[in-house]
Write an enzyme that holds these catalytic residues in place. Structure first.
Site, PDB file in Angstrom:
ATOM      1  N   ARG A  59     -58.235   2.297  46.419  1.00  0.00           N
ATOM      2  CA  ARG A  59     -59.138   3.234  45.378  1.00  0.00           C
ATOM      3  C   ARG A  59     -60.051   1.672  44.628  1.00  0.00           C
ATOM      4  O   ARG A  59     -61.369   1.781  44.487  1.00  0.00           O
ATOM      5  CB  ARG A  59     -59.449   3.958  44.510  1.00  0.00           C
ATOM      6  N   THR A  60     -59.104   1.623  43.684  1.00  0.00           N
ATOM      7  CA  THR A  60     -59.137   0.382  43.036  1.00  0.00           C
ATOM      8  C   THR A  60     -60.448  -1.118  43.680  1.00  0.00           C
ATOM      9  O   THR A  60     -60.828  -2.025  43.099  1.00  0.00           O
ATOM     10  CB  THR A  60     -58.462  -0.290  42.109  1.00  0.00           C
ATOM     11  N   LYS A  87     -45.105 -18.872  49.366  1.00  0.00           N
ATOM     12  CA  LYS A  87     -45.410 -20.351  49.340  1.00  0.00           C
ATOM     13  C   LYS A  87     -44.514 -21.017  47.776  1.00  0.00           C
ATOM     14  O   LYS A  87     -43.226 -22.259  48.056  1.00  0.00           O
ATOM     15  CB  LYS A  87     -45.557 -21.241  49.863  1.00  0.00           C
ATOM     16  N   ARG A 109     -55.401  -7.180  40.122  1.00  0.00           N
ATOM     17  CA  ARG A 109     -54.442  -6.710  40.316  1.00  0.00           C
ATOM     18  C   ARG A 109     -53.036  -7.192  40.060  1.00  0.00           C
ATOM     19  O   ARG A 109     -52.477  -7.818  41.268  1.00  0.00           O
ATOM     20  CB  ARG A 109     -54.430  -5.455  40.951  1.00  0.00           C
ATOM     21  N   HIS A 137     -54.572   0.594  32.503  1.00  0.00           N
ATOM     22  CA  HIS A 137     -55.509   0.036  34.487  1.00  0.00           C
ATOM     23  C   HIS A 137     -56.819   0.569  33.377  1.00  0.00           C
ATOM     24  O   HIS A 137     -57.544   1.567  33.087  1.00  0.00           O
ATOM     25  CB  HIS A 137     -55.609   1.045  35.370  1.00  0.00           C
TER      26      HIS A 137
HETATM   27  N1   CP Z   1     -55.768   4.715  41.324  1.00  0.00           N
HETATM   28  C1   CP Z   1     -55.916   3.289  41.240  1.00  0.00           C
HETATM   29  O1   CP Z   1     -55.593   3.166  41.011  1.00  0.00           O
HETATM   30  O2   CP Z   1     -55.654   3.480  42.863  1.00  0.00           O
HETATM   31  P1   CP Z   1     -55.162   2.076  43.639  1.00  0.00           P
HETATM   32  O3   CP Z   1     -53.675   2.156  43.496  1.00  0.00           O
HETATM   33  O4   CP Z   1     -55.743   2.987  45.384  1.00  0.00           O
HETATM   34  O5   CP Z   1     -56.401   1.296  43.472  1.00  0.00           O
END
Ligand code: CP
Length: 311
Positions: A59-60, A87, A109, A137
């Site tokens: 999603r993100t 590496k 992320r 998040h």
């Molecule tokens: N909600 C969320 O962060 O989903 P993903 O891990 O798929 O990005």
């Protein structure tokens, strides 16, 4: 033009209620844009954004990429698995190399809590945290609160229970900060082994009984058990977890009201939520995903505005 109080989005902890209101106001405009036949505006055509994903995401990652493309930004994508990180290159070296290619903004992320904060202090670019370990998040919390506002008219005064694995959840912490800044009343519910010690210090009440929590709330945000962040078992068995903390239609039908059901995804159907609830009219799970694009467009636009001094 109104501006954010920050140059990075590292966590909801570091932004103000005014920032959240500005992001929502801007997202309202972009939500209208993405529902037009031509879903694209030229707002960021002079901006280059790198999406750095050191951890899995559906999603993100797609939501950020779509948000960037809808704003006409140039986009480069980086996956740790196929990069020179394998590496032995450091995070700062990796990002500085990417920035030498004239990148303006970095979306990252990372599995380590605080990775975005570290990066913001060591490189010259605006950083957006797309999830850092069990820390924060922020765009998920923004899209969650925005979806509550859309469904219930306001967040202020609403009672929200976050259910499940609070201990390992960056979504829970960011949601607590966002909901409280917007004036909601927040409880958490789950096995006591999965509730952080001293969470009450954040002004959050712990309700160990799911049925009591559901009877209290306007909104239940159901979280996945984050098995990938556990080295030991935190509850006796999945069957017992489901019995005590799984959201079923039977549980919802016992209530004398209709609550709103949320989930950040990915869902473990039949564990924290049954399919008939996840797919019901009470669930706004796919609305959350839709709103994620507008929220991320707003965050990127407002941060880029600070870099480029748009008026
Ligand atoms: N909600 C969320 O962060 O989903 P993903 O891990 O798929 O990005």
């Amino acid at each position: 033009m109104k501006q954010l109080s920050v140059n990075h989005l590292l966590g909801i902890k570091y932004i103000t209620k005014g920032d959240i209101d500005l992001i929502f106001e801007t997202a309202d405009h972009f939500k209208e844009v993405i529902n037009r036949p031509i879903k694209k505006v030229p707002s960021l055509r002079d901006v280059t954004i790198a999406n750095l994903f050191f951890e899995n995401s559906t999603r993100t990652r797609l939501s950020f990429e779509l948000a960037e493309k809808r704003l006409s930004a140039d986009v480069v994508n980086f996956s740790a698995a196929s990069s020179s990180v394998k590496k032995g290159e450091t995070l700062v070296d990796t990002v500085n190399n990417i920035l030498s290619m004239k990148v303006d903004l970095v979306v990252m992320r990372h599995p380590n809590p605080g990775a975005g904060i570290f990066l913001s202090k060591n490189v010259k670019a605006s950083i957006v945290n797309a999830g850092d370990g069990a820390h924060e998040h922020p765009t998920q919390a923004l899209l969650d609160a925005y979806s509550i506002r859309e469904k219930l008219g306001t967040v202020a005064g609403k009672k929200v229970v976050i259910v499940g694995d609070i201990l390992h959840s960056r979504v829970a912490l960011s949601n607590i900060f966002a909901l409280q800044k917007l004036g909601a009343d927040v409880k958490v519910c789950g096995p006591l082994t999965l509730i952080p010690k001293h969470i009450e210090h954040l002004g959050v009440h712990v309700e160990p009984d799911l049925d009591q929590a559901l009877a209290w709330c306007d909104v239940a945000n159901m979280l996945r058990v984050q098995n990938e962040r556990m080295e030991i078992s935190y509850f006796p068995s999945t069957r017992e977890y489901v019995q005590q903390f799984g959201l079923t239609l039977e549980r919802l039908q016992k209530l004398d009201k209709s609550i709103t059901v949320m989930h950040p995804g990915p869902i473990n159907r039949g564990v924290e939520i049954t399919s008939d609830v996840a797919d019901s009219d009470q669930a706004i799970i796919l609305n959350q995903v839709e709103n994620g694009v507008a929220i991320r467009m707003a965050v990127l636009y407002l941060l880029a505005s600070k870099i480029k001094n748009y008026d």
